[in-house]
Scaffold this motif. Sequence first.
Motif, PDB file in Angstrom:
ATOM      1  N   GLU A 124       7.091  45.802  32.879  1.00  0.00           N
ATOM      2  CA  GLU A 124       5.836  46.462  33.260  1.00  0.00           C
ATOM      3  C   GLU A 124       5.411  47.509  32.235  1.00  0.00           C
ATOM      4  OE1 GLU A 124       5.202  46.942  37.800  1.00  0.00           O
ATOM      5  OE2 GLU A 124       7.365  47.197  37.523  1.00  0.00           O
ATOM      6  N   VAL A 125       6.153  47.650  31.167  1.00  0.00           N
ATOM      7  CA  VAL A 125       5.838  48.599  30.103  1.00  0.00           C
ATOM      8  C   VAL A 125       5.760  47.818  28.792  1.00  0.00           C
ATOM      9  CG1 VAL A 125       6.664  50.619  28.835  1.00  0.00           C
ATOM     10  CG2 VAL A 125       6.957  50.510  31.311  1.00  0.00           C
ATOM     11  N   PRO A 126       4.738  48.023  27.949  1.00  0.00           N
ATOM     12  CA  PRO A 126       3.701  49.039  28.114  1.00  0.00           C
ATOM     13  C   PRO A 126       2.645  48.647  29.153  1.00  0.00           C
ATOM     14  CG  PRO A 126       3.272  47.746  26.167  1.00  0.00           C
ATOM     15  CD  PRO A 126       4.596  47.281  26.678  1.00  0.00           C
TER      16      PRO A 126
ATOM     17  N   SER B  67       5.886  61.852  38.140  1.00  0.00           N
ATOM     18  CA  SER B  67       6.849  61.637  37.070  1.00  0.00           C
ATOM     19  C   SER B  67       6.123  61.176  35.816  1.00  0.00           C
ATOM     20  CB  SER B  67       7.873  60.576  37.478  1.00  0.00           C
ATOM     21  OG  SER B  67       8.680  60.172  36.382  1.00  0.00           O
ATOM     22  N   GLN B  68       6.609  61.594  34.672  1.00  0.00           N
ATOM     23  CA  GLN B  68       6.116  61.052  33.422  1.00  0.00           C
ATOM     24  C   GLN B  68       6.669  59.641  33.226  1.00  0.00           C
ATOM     25  OE1 GLN B  68       8.032  63.744  30.480  1.00  0.00           O
ATOM     26  NE2 GLN B  68       9.220  61.963  29.850  1.00  0.00           N
ATOM     27  N   THR B  69       6.088  58.892  32.300  1.00  0.00           N
ATOM     28  CA  THR B  69       6.648  57.601  31.923  1.00  0.00           C
ATOM     29  C   THR B  69       8.086  57.791  31.434  1.00  0.00           C
ATOM     30  OG1 THR B  69       4.510  56.643  31.337  1.00  0.00           O
ATOM     31  CG2 THR B  69       6.459  55.698  30.283  1.00  0.00           C
ATOM     32  N   GLY B  70       9.004  56.989  31.972  1.00  0.00           N
ATOM     33  CA  GLY B  70      10.404  57.116  31.614  1.00  0.00           C
ATOM     34  C   GLY B  70      11.102  58.284  32.266  1.00  0.00           C
ATOM     35  N   GLY B  71      10.457  58.910  33.247  1.00  0.00           N
ATOM     36  CA  GLY B  71      11.045  60.049  33.930  1.00  0.00           C
ATOM     37  C   GLY B  71      11.832  59.644  35.160  1.00  0.00           C
TER      38      GLY B  71
ATOM     39  N   ALA C 299      -4.246  47.826  33.941  1.00  0.00           N
ATOM     40  CA  ALA C 299      -3.164  47.218  34.711  1.00  0.00           C
ATOM     41  C   ALA C 299      -3.088  47.853  36.100  1.00  0.00           C
ATOM     42  CB  ALA C 299      -1.835  47.396  33.986  1.00  0.00           C
ATOM     43  N   PRO C 300      -2.714  47.073  37.105  1.00  0.00           N
ATOM     44  CA  PRO C 300      -2.576  47.643  38.457  1.00  0.00           C
ATOM     45  C   PRO C 300      -1.375  48.582  38.540  1.00  0.00           C
ATOM     46  CG  PRO C 300      -1.779  45.399  38.426  1.00  0.00           C
ATOM     47  CD  PRO C 300      -2.400  45.623  37.078  1.00  0.00           C
ATOM     48  N   LEU C 301      -1.373  49.423  39.548  1.00  0.00           N
ATOM     49  CA  LEU C 301      -0.236  50.293  39.783  1.00  0.00           C
ATOM     50  C   LEU C 301       0.983  49.471  40.195  1.00  0.00           C
ATOM     51  CD1 LEU C 301      -1.946  53.142  41.862  1.00  0.00           C
ATOM     52  CD2 LEU C 301      -1.377  53.199  39.438  1.00  0.00           C
ATOM     53  N   SER C 302       2.159  50.006  39.923  1.00  0.00           N
ATOM     54  CA  SER C 302       3.381  49.352  40.365  1.00  0.00           C
ATOM     55  C   SER C 302       3.480  49.458  41.886  1.00  0.00           C
ATOM     56  CB  SER C 302       4.598  50.000  39.717  1.00  0.00           C
ATOM     57  OG  SER C 302       4.716  51.353  40.122  1.00  0.00           O
ATOM     58  N   PHE C 303       4.380  48.669  42.468  1.00  0.00           N
ATOM     59  CA  PHE C 303       4.503  48.639  43.934  1.00  0.00           C
ATOM     60  C   PHE C 303       4.844  50.013  44.482  1.00  0.00           C
ATOM     61  CE2 PHE C 303       7.129  48.197  47.761  1.00  0.00           C
ATOM     62  CZ  PHE C 303       6.233  47.558  48.591  1.00  0.00           C
ATOM     63  N   HIS C 304       5.819  50.705  43.881  1.00  0.00           N
ATOM     64  CA  HIS C 304       6.235  51.986  44.453  1.00  0.00           C
ATOM     65  C   HIS C 304       5.150  53.036  44.306  1.00  0.00           C
ATOM     66  CE1 HIS C 304       7.264  53.626  40.431  1.00  0.00           C
ATOM     67  NE2 HIS C 304       7.411  54.788  41.022  1.00  0.00           N
ATOM     68  N   GLU C 305       4.247  52.863  43.324  1.00  0.00           N
ATOM     69  CA  GLU C 305       3.091  53.756  43.232  1.00  0.00           C
ATOM     70  C   GLU C 305       2.073  53.430  44.317  1.00  0.00           C
ATOM     71  OE1 GLU C 305       1.913  55.005  38.928  1.00  0.00           O
ATOM     72  OE2 GLU C 305       2.677  52.946  38.794  1.00  0.00           O
TER      73      GLU C 305
ATOM     74  N   ILE D  80       3.150  57.811  38.506  1.00  0.00           N
ATOM     75  CA  ILE D  80       3.338  58.026  37.073  1.00  0.00           C
ATOM     76  C   ILE D  80       2.102  58.732  36.530  1.00  0.00           C
ATOM     77  CG2 ILE D  80       3.836  56.942  34.859  1.00  0.00           C
ATOM     78  CD1 ILE D  80       6.030  56.607  36.964  1.00  0.00           C
ATOM     79  N   ALA D  81       2.319  59.866  35.887  1.00  0.00           N
ATOM     80  CA  ALA D  81       1.203  60.650  35.345  1.00  0.00           C
ATOM     81  C   ALA D  81       1.623  61.237  34.010  1.00  0.00           C
ATOM     82  CB  ALA D  81       0.803  61.767  36.317  1.00  0.00           C
TER      83      ALA D  81
END
Length: 460
Positions: free
Chosen positions: A190-192, A177-181, A197-203, A210-211
């Motif tokens: 967590e934005v920006p 997903s893109q940012t905000g997708g 920064a580390p990845l979010s938990f779901h990542e 997020i890509a």
Amino acid sequence: MIRFSAFRWGAVLAAALCVLAPAARSHEAPSPPAPAPTAAPPAQTLFVDARVFDGRAATPAAGVHVLVENNRIAKISATPIAVGPGATVIQAAGRTLMPGLIDAHTHVMMSEISQPAALTADIGFLNIVAARGAEAMLMRGFTTVRDVGGPSFGLKRAIDRGITVGPRIYPSGAFLSQTGGHGDFRLPNEVPRESNAPLSFHERIGVGAIADGTEQVILRAREQLRQGASQLKLMAGGGVASPYDPLDVTQYTEEEFRAAVVAAENWGTYVTVHAYTPRAIQSALRAGVKCIEHGQLMDEPTAKMIADKGAWLSLQPFLDDEDANPMTGESRVKQLQMVAGTDTAYRLARKYRIRTAFGTDTLFDPSLGARQGKQLAKLVRWYTPAEILKMATADNAELLALSGPRNPYPGKLGVVEEGALADLLLVEGDPLKDIALLADPARNFVVIMKDGKVYKNAVR
């Protein structure tokens, strides 16, 4: 002067004897060859006197005998088939024998748990809950599923090794997903994201990735392929359950889609995308995407484009009824907007003869998963029972085969024919006449077989 100890002389003498021994034996009569090991007879299951729906023909064949050896269908005959001692014989007695059902749009790691838990719970807990749900799915007659987003690699491996019970899984791994997708479930704070920064938990646990930009898309796509993805899943437009994206927004550029398509094609497989709207669908198709998930808000030019490209439409019978995924607030508003297009989408799919797959996409509520067969039977609003059964067996299997060399289960699925993988259901009654039989699998599926193994046999 070199001195040898008694131990060293003994070692030298032993080595010399070993060298000379073959020569000393050269005049002896050769020993007879050891007998070749006897191959174990194949495990056999014989279905006697079945009415067979083969996955394609609208009219079943009656009085058919079907022999399964190990994990494949070995013989189909109108005359009796002899079996060896120890074979399992199932008297079908005119019941319907058909291929196992296939669900082309699942999220096996998130169907049995609430959305907050799916995004915060320990991955070990998620796996245990998902394993229970996977077993229930198999016992509903769904012997194969395509998982289009989530950390299902470990569950798939456990099922394939016989550690736990469940359907075959074609995993996509984390959806991109893109940012905000549609796949961005990060907290607002967590934005920006800073570069370090580390990845979010779901990542981190592999729900989504997020890509942004072609380089990140290529990286995340390759990571999923490395982990064992049989196909890739990207988010092309707004979604119902996601918090930041209105339903009408288009996500990812054609260049970003193309980056994922090239990464998939380099591995011999394909990309599918979440998309509802004409712009999102058309952008993905122009980049070479092979399958559209959903498509409820498409228009006629878009339907024609899907057909002209030879792409697949993985469409779900989303309606505002008891089978709808539970949503509140703004997500509920988006859900109502989306389901309003379901009838039009199926009508356009029929009009333009789009290759259409069946999937459920049930999430965050175990009671919805229990109605998986009911969702399939609901297609009678748009299709005949024979068309429905074909869609959920042979047609869905054809979609799965797009994964080419990344197919984790080489062999034919979705059909009853000699040489095919033995995923079979024995149904009490004739679903070609009464499709509602699928809505009550506990009562009506009297035998459930996957990969030649019988998981349920209620034939007396």
